[in-house]
Scaffold this active site. Structure first.
Site, PDB file in Angstrom:
ATOM      1  N   ASP A  73       0.817  -1.222   0.000  1.00 55.57           N
ATOM      2  CA  ASP A  73       0.000   0.000   0.000  1.00 55.57           C
ATOM      3  C   ASP A  73       0.847   1.266   0.000  1.00 55.57           C
ATOM      4  O   ASP A  73       0.308   2.368  -0.066  1.00 55.57           O
ATOM      5  CB  ASP A  73      -0.951  -0.008   1.205  1.00 55.57           C
ATOM      6  CG  ASP A  73      -2.105   0.982   1.057  1.00 55.57           C
ATOM      7  OD1 ASP A  73      -2.624   1.107  -0.069  1.00 55.57           O
ATOM      8  OD2 ASP A  73      -2.474   1.624   2.049  1.00 55.57           O
ATOM      9  N   SER A 113      -7.326   5.135   0.042  1.00 54.50           N
ATOM     10  CA  SER A 113      -7.620   3.784  -0.437  1.00 54.50           C
ATOM     11  C   SER A 113      -9.051   3.402  -0.079  1.00 54.50           C
ATOM     12  O   SER A 113      -9.497   3.597   1.057  1.00 54.50           O
ATOM     13  CB  SER A 113      -6.649   2.778   0.187  1.00 54.50           C
ATOM     14  OG  SER A 113      -5.312   3.138  -0.060  1.00 54.50           O
ATOM     15  N   GLN A 145      -6.250  -1.828  -6.855  1.00 55.34           N
ATOM     16  CA  GLN A 145      -6.801  -0.978  -5.801  1.00 55.34           C
ATOM     17  C   GLN A 145      -7.614   0.140  -6.441  1.00 55.34           C
ATOM     18  O   GLN A 145      -7.259   0.651  -7.503  1.00 55.34           O
ATOM     19  CB  GLN A 145      -5.698  -0.370  -4.930  1.00 55.34           C
ATOM     20  CG  GLN A 145      -6.229   0.426  -3.747  1.00 55.34           C
ATOM     21  CD  GLN A 145      -5.108   0.972  -2.862  1.00 55.34           C
ATOM     22  OE1 GLN A 145      -4.735   2.120  -3.017  1.00 55.34           O
ATOM     23  NE2 GLN A 145      -4.599   0.160  -1.948  1.00 55.34           N
TER      24      GLN A 145
END
Length: 427
Positions: A337, A359, A409
């Site tokens: 991430d 996110s 994502q």
């Protein structure tokens, strides 16, 4: 039973799932099988217990309770355990086999193997482990419930880092699956902002346990609210078809590139960069990350300079990790991430505009075994953004060019707003 079968069985015993895989292997080598016929006493109230008993097959009854409603609570079956533990306390009870019964007994002299300072390593104290391993350390509270915290030197970005949620939740799920099964895919959603000052409770739900696959759902909870959810699937190693169409791009070797710390020092004194930007970087509190990163295409661009929506960088954990494949996949999940969704902002950066990326979800597929403490190439592309949502894809390659992980994502991309109190919706 062969050693692998014993290890697989022990990995399903709730008492043992908090232990690192190295401890399970040691226990598997010293347990002694004992068999009993129906009606036989396994232990008597006045008898000295031989150690800690793990029921492999059959059922046993703790004698004493007569109430019908409570009797099921004292019926012991496969994966249940009783006897001498770490405290060395000797319990007084009659335990009778209710069917043909097989137990694996950990002798008293080896009960110290039940003790560990870390869910990942048994031979190293936690303070000597790498920072990322300490970030991913969880405290087992009770069956299927773990507690994680945000360390002072962990990446936070003003709130709980998304990779911490993914890594810790995956760690919790992994500790409820026998260690011969490793995660092959996960899907997660970020629901609320995490508070860095209070613990995170991870509640694991055992959705399915099969011979070759297992499925877990994890809810991350703060202040009574579910703030993050993860669904993960685990698989035992199997032989099958193989192919790879994806090719690792040609990039510089990581040993020839600057580290993030070296790059920062270089940019502070680079006259090609705006003075205001250099002063801001120089005065900002810099906390080294637990992941070493080396950008493949260092440039003079800043967060106020438009650039293509793609990025390649090498990364690895700082410090040596144990050989536990579950740990390596949790570390990669944590690291995945970092800078991921921010690539979607690259075409929209311009002077005077502060932008933010949050996110929304995160998905990963693990294709091959990997080591998170060895260099992995992270190839990130953002193919599209629309209606404040940006989409990014990622591929991770080892130095041999093997594709080890694929990722996607979706993130909220927009001009930055004043921060809201923690516990409010990210939307």
């Amino acid at each position: 039973m062969n050693t692998e079968s014993v290890v697989e069985f022990l990995g399903n015993v709730p008492l043992l799932q908090k232990l690192p895989s190295s401890s399970l292997k040691k226990i598997a080598q010293v347990v002694v099988p004992k068999r009993y016929g129906k009606g036989d006493y396994v232990v008597r109230e006045d008898q000295t217990w031989d150690g800690c008993y793990f029921i492999l097959q059959g059922e046993a009854q703790v004698s004493g309770p007569d109430e019908e409603d409570n009797r099921s609570e004292f019926l012991l079956k496969q994966y249940d355990y009783f006897g001498v533990g770490l405290s060395g306390n000797v319990h007084s009870a009659d335990i009778v086999a209710m069917s043909q019964l097989t137990c694996l007994v950990l002798p008293r002299d080896h009960c110290h193997l039940l003790e560990t300072n870390s869910i990942w390593q048994s031979d190293t104290s936690l303070d000597k482990c790498s920072l990322v391993e300490r970030i991913l350390q969880l405290d087992p509270l009770e069956l299927n419930i773990f507690r994680g915290i945000t360390l002072p030197d962990a990446p936070i970005f003003g709130k709980v880092f998304g990779g911490q949620f993914v890594g810790q939740a995956l760690a919790a799920a992994s500790k409820t699956v026998d260690f011969l099964k490793v995660v092959h895919s996960l899907h997660s959603y970020f629901l609320l902002v995490g508070d860095i000052d209070i613990p995170i409770i991870y509640q694991v739900h055992r959705i399915r346990d099969g011979n070759n696959f297992a499925t877990r759902r994890v809810d991350a909870v703060q202040k009574g609210n579910i703030i993050f959810i993860l669904l993960a699937s685990f698989q035992k190693e199997q032989q099958g078809f193989e192919h790879q169409e994806s090719t690792m791009p040609s990039v510089p070797d990581p040993d020839t590139l600057l580290s993030l710390e070296e790059l920062r020092e270089s940019r502070i004194t680079d006259p090609h960069l705006p003075r205001s930007y250099r002063n801001k970087v120089a005065t900002r509190n810099f906390v080294p990350w637990p992941i070493e990163i080396r950008f493949c295409e260092p440039s003079n661009s800043t967060n106020q300079t438009k650039s293509p929506p793609r990025l390649n960088y090498w990364f690895r954990a700082k410090g040596r990790l144990s050989d536990d494949q579950a740990l390596h996949r949790c570390v990669v999940a944590f690291a995945s991430d970092l800078i991921f969704c921010g690539v979607g902002l690259n075409p929209h950066r311009r002077k005077g505009v502060k932008s933010a990326a949050l996110s929304l979800d995160h998905a990963m597929w693990f294709h091959r075994p990997l080591r998170a403490d060895e260099w992995l190439l992270y190839v990130i592309v953002s193919p599209t953004a629309h209606e404040t949502r940006g989409f990014v894809t990622g591929q991770m390659f080892n130095r041999k060019g093997e594709l080890v992980v694929s990722l996607t994502q979706e993130a909220l991309l927009r001009e930055a707003r004043p921060p809201k109190p923690s516990g409010t919706s990210k939307l």
